[in-house]
Design a protein around this motif. Structure first.
Motif, PDB file in Angstrom:
ATOM      1  N   LYS A   2       1.246   2.939  14.343  1.00 36.53           N
ATOM      2  CA  LYS A   2       1.263   3.874  13.480  1.00 36.53           C
ATOM      3  C   LYS A   2       1.156   3.549  12.551  1.00 36.53           C
ATOM      4  N   LYS A  84       5.083   2.819  16.786  1.00 34.80           N
ATOM      5  CA  LYS A  84       6.217   3.431  16.731  1.00 34.80           C
ATOM      6  C   LYS A  84       7.267   3.514  16.773  1.00 34.80           C
ATOM      7  N   TYR A  87       7.903   2.937  12.768  1.00 32.98           N
ATOM      8  CA  TYR A  87       7.546   3.989  12.378  1.00 32.98           C
ATOM      9  C   TYR A  87       8.454   5.147  12.329  1.00 32.98           C
ATOM     10  N   GLN A  88       9.007   5.257  13.175  1.00 32.15           N
ATOM     11  CA  GLN A  88      10.277   6.580  13.636  1.00 32.15           C
ATOM     12  C   GLN A  88      11.439   6.138  12.869  1.00 32.15           C
TER      13      GLN A  88
END
Length: 180
Positions: A2, A84, A87-88
């Motif tokens: 991401k 990911k 990013y989250q």
């Protein structure tokens, strides 16, 4: 993978000019975004486009608010590729702060201390580069070479290991977003 986007800017406001004069840095403000259309940036800065105070946690857009009045502002857009999970974590931390944004204040003292390389941290008080640095450090997107409260906007040109996607004016970036 991401992408987290880091936007560096240097407006012609009195505060930005003062910071640039004190630091000789090419950029005096930094914001963070999480979507490729760059629809929403997050930072600490002025809440009203025409007044430096009050300041605090803000949501910025390339096409309205402050940047709409300052389309000739020099900028550089960097991408930071992360997992990911990272990013989250970064996005969730920003969203948590946004839901509690009335609790956060702009750290004028921290900004001054940063200039003199004096670490100064006060709970729920941030300036732009400290905020972005803390988000990236907490999410493990970046390992910082110094405390978040000593990171300046210009430091991101070396900290972000991703590509520089754009350099130019904010108005030009807004017009070219669909081609990134």
């Amino acid at each position: 993978m991401k992408t987290i986007y880091i936007l560096l800017t240097r407006s012609k406001t009195y505060i930005s000019r003062l910071i640039q004069l004190a630091t000789s840095d090419g950029y005096t403000h930094v914001s963070i975004a999480f979507d490729e259309m760059l629809s929403q940036f997050y930072s600490f800065g002025r809440k009203q486009p025409h007044f430096p105070l009050p300041a605090g946690l803000i949501q910025e857009s390339l096409t309205n608010c402050f940047f709409d009045y300052h389309k000739d502002t020099p900028c550089a857009l960097y991408e930071l590729k992360v997992s990911k999970v990272v990013y989250q974590q970064a996005k969730q931390e920003v969203q948590r702060m946004v839901t509690e944004k009335q609790q956060y204040r702009y750290s004028i003292i921290g900004l001054i201390c940063c200039k003199f390389a004096i670490p100064y941290q006060r709970e729920k008080y941030y300036f732009c580069s400290q905020f972005v640095a803390e988000i990236l450090e907490k999410s493990q997107a970046l390992e910082l070479p110094k405390p978040a409260e000593l990171i300046r906007p210009a430091d991101y040109m070396e900290l972000v290991t991703g590509d520089c996607l754009f350099t130019g004016k904010v108005g030009e970036l807004a017009a070219s977003v669909s081609t990134l």
